[in-house]
Write a protein that holds these residues in place. Structure first.
Motif, mmCIF file in Angstrom:
data_model
loop_
_atom_site.group_PDB
_atom_site.id
_atom_site.type_symbol
_atom_site.label_atom_id
_atom_site.label_comp_id
_atom_site.label_asym_id
_atom_site.label_seq_id
_atom_site.Cartn_x
_atom_site.Cartn_y
_atom_site.Cartn_z
ATOM 1 N N SER A 216 -8.143 -1.743 4.969
ATOM 2 C CA SER A 216 -7.365 -2.791 4.320
ATOM 3 C C SER A 216 -7.306 -2.477 2.832
ATOM 4 O O SER A 216 -8.209 -1.834 2.291
ATOM 5 C CB SER A 216 -7.980 -4.169 4.564
ATOM 6 O OG SER A 216 -9.264 -4.247 3.977
ATOM 7 N N ILE A 217 -6.220 -2.904 2.198
ATOM 8 C CA ILE A 217 -6.030 -2.675 0.768
ATOM 9 C C ILE A 217 -5.805 -4.025 0.107
ATOM 10 O O ILE A 217 -4.993 -4.827 0.571
ATOM 11 C CB ILE A 217 -4.847 -1.725 0.517
ATOM 12 C CG1 ILE A 217 -5.124 -0.364 1.162
ATOM 13 C CG2 ILE A 217 -4.597 -1.565 -0.995
ATOM 14 C CD1 ILE A 217 -3.942 0.572 1.203
ATOM 15 N N HIS B 197 -5.342 -6.146 -3.693
ATOM 16 C CA HIS B 197 -5.062 -6.078 -5.131
ATOM 17 C C HIS B 197 -6.063 -6.987 -5.829
ATOM 18 O O HIS B 197 -5.991 -8.207 -5.711
ATOM 19 C CB HIS B 197 -3.623 -6.523 -5.412
ATOM 20 C CG HIS B 197 -3.245 -6.378 -6.850
ATOM 21 N ND1 HIS B 197 -2.087 -6.914 -7.348
ATOM 22 C CD2 HIS B 197 -3.840 -5.760 -7.893
ATOM 23 C CE1 HIS B 197 -1.996 -6.633 -8.644
ATOM 24 N NE2 HIS B 197 -3.066 -5.941 -8.998
ATOM 25 N N PHE C 261 -6.352 -1.714 -7.325
ATOM 26 C CA PHE C 261 -6.129 -1.874 -5.900
ATOM 27 C C PHE C 261 -7.317 -1.208 -5.213
ATOM 28 O O PHE C 261 -7.682 -0.080 -5.560
ATOM 29 C CB PHE C 261 -4.815 -1.202 -5.472
ATOM 30 C CG PHE C 261 -3.600 -1.947 -5.945
ATOM 31 C CD1 PHE C 261 -2.946 -2.840 -5.111
ATOM 32 C CD2 PHE C 261 -3.118 -1.769 -7.235
ATOM 33 C CE1 PHE C 261 -1.827 -3.550 -5.559
ATOM 34 C CE2 PHE C 261 -2.005 -2.468 -7.694
ATOM 35 C CZ PHE C 261 -1.362 -3.355 -6.846
ATOM 36 N N ILE D 209 -9.290 -0.043 -1.606
ATOM 37 C CA ILE D 209 -9.175 0.218 -0.175
ATOM 38 C C ILE D 209 -10.549 0.050 0.457
ATOM 39 O O ILE D 209 -11.556 0.521 -0.079
ATOM 40 C CB ILE D 209 -8.564 1.607 0.124
ATOM 41 C CG1 ILE D 209 -8.269 1.736 1.626
ATOM 42 C CG2 ILE D 209 -9.436 2.748 -0.387
ATOM 43 C CD1 ILE D 209 -7.318 2.867 1.988
ATOM 44 N N PRO E 78 -2.465 6.201 1.381
ATOM 45 C CA PRO E 78 -2.065 4.804 1.629
ATOM 46 C C PRO E 78 -2.443 3.874 0.478
ATOM 47 O O PRO E 78 -1.727 2.918 0.196
ATOM 48 C CB PRO E 78 -2.809 4.426 2.921
ATOM 49 C CG PRO E 78 -3.878 5.443 3.079
ATOM 50 C CD PRO E 78 -3.403 6.689 2.395
ATOM 51 N N LEU E 79 -3.548 4.175 -0.204
ATOM 52 C CA LEU E 79 -3.971 3.364 -1.347
ATOM 53 C C LEU E 79 -2.932 3.419 -2.459
ATOM 54 O O LEU E 79 -2.481 2.389 -2.952
ATOM 55 C CB LEU E 79 -5.327 3.858 -1.859
ATOM 56 C CG LEU E 79 -5.825 3.241 -3.167
ATOM 57 C CD1 LEU E 79 -5.985 1.733 -3.048
ATOM 58 C CD2 LEU E 79 -7.133 3.892 -3.588
ATOM 59 N N CYS F 114 0.194 4.455 -2.236
ATOM 60 C CA CYS F 114 1.474 3.945 -1.724
ATOM 61 C C CYS F 114 1.511 2.420 -1.823
ATOM 62 O O CYS F 114 2.481 1.850 -2.330
ATOM 63 C CB CYS F 114 1.686 4.396 -0.286
ATOM 64 S SG CYS F 114 3.284 3.895 0.386
ATOM 65 N N GLU F 115 0.458 1.764 -1.377
ATOM 66 C CA GLU F 115 0.398 0.293 -1.430
ATOM 67 C C GLU F 115 0.420 -0.197 -2.876
ATOM 68 O O GLU F 115 1.105 -1.168 -3.200
ATOM 69 C CB GLU F 115 -0.858 -0.204 -0.714
ATOM 70 C CG GLU F 115 -1.062 -1.703 -0.792
ATOM 71 C CD GLU F 115 0.014 -2.512 -0.091
ATOM 72 O OE1 GLU F 115 0.256 -3.653 -0.527
ATOM 73 O OE2 GLU F 115 0.616 -2.018 0.877
ATOM 74 N N MET G 22 3.976 0.196 -4.131
ATOM 75 C CA MET G 22 4.886 -0.769 -3.492
ATOM 76 C C MET G 22 4.673 -2.168 -4.084
ATOM 77 O O MET G 22 5.642 -2.870 -4.364
ATOM 78 C CB MET G 22 4.647 -0.811 -1.973
ATOM 79 C CG MET G 22 5.111 0.436 -1.243
ATOM 80 S SD MET G 22 6.884 0.742 -1.374
ATOM 81 C CE MET G 22 7.523 -0.611 -0.411
ATOM 82 N N ALA G 23 3.422 -2.561 -4.276
ATOM 83 C CA ALA G 23 3.130 -3.879 -4.844
ATOM 84 C C ALA G 23 3.642 -3.974 -6.277
ATOM 85 O O ALA G 23 4.128 -5.018 -6.708
ATOM 86 C CB ALA G 23 1.628 -4.155 -4.790
#
Length: 94
Positions: free
Chosen positions: A6-7, A9, A16, A18, A56-57, A59-60, A63-64
């Motif tokens: 899960s990531i 903020h 962020f 992870i 993924p960290l 990337c998230e 995106m946020a």
């Protein structure tokens, strides 16, 4: 094998994070200046390295940042490399 990821903020810490099975595995830290988030430090803890967690960290995190209507400065080499490999994110660069 890695478990559930899960990531989150953590706005208070400007990063962020992870988690793998509820254990902090790494983070992407930033300094916000106006409408720009300068991602300056990305870390994956030793025991979690090699599991592909930074992608993924980052990337998230990007995106946020995009969803918040902000721009990105990639001071961190990992974030810079991610943007180079994923040109869709280049529009976010300040």
């Amino acid at each position: 094998m890695s478990g559930a990821k899960s990531i989150v903020h953590d706005q208070a810490q400007s990063r962020f994070v992870i988690y793998v099975d509820d254990q902090e595995a790494g983070f992407a830290e930033y300094v916000q200046d106006g409408s720009v988030r300068d991602f300056n430090h990305t870390v994956v803890s030793g025991e979690f390295r090699g599991q592909g967690l930074s992608k993924p960290l980052i990337c998230e995190a990007l995106m946020a940042t995009k969803e918040a209507g902000l721009k990105v400065k990639a001071s961190c080499s990992a974030v810079e490399a991610f943007v180079e490999k994923n040109p869709d994110f280049k529009e976010l660069l300040a």
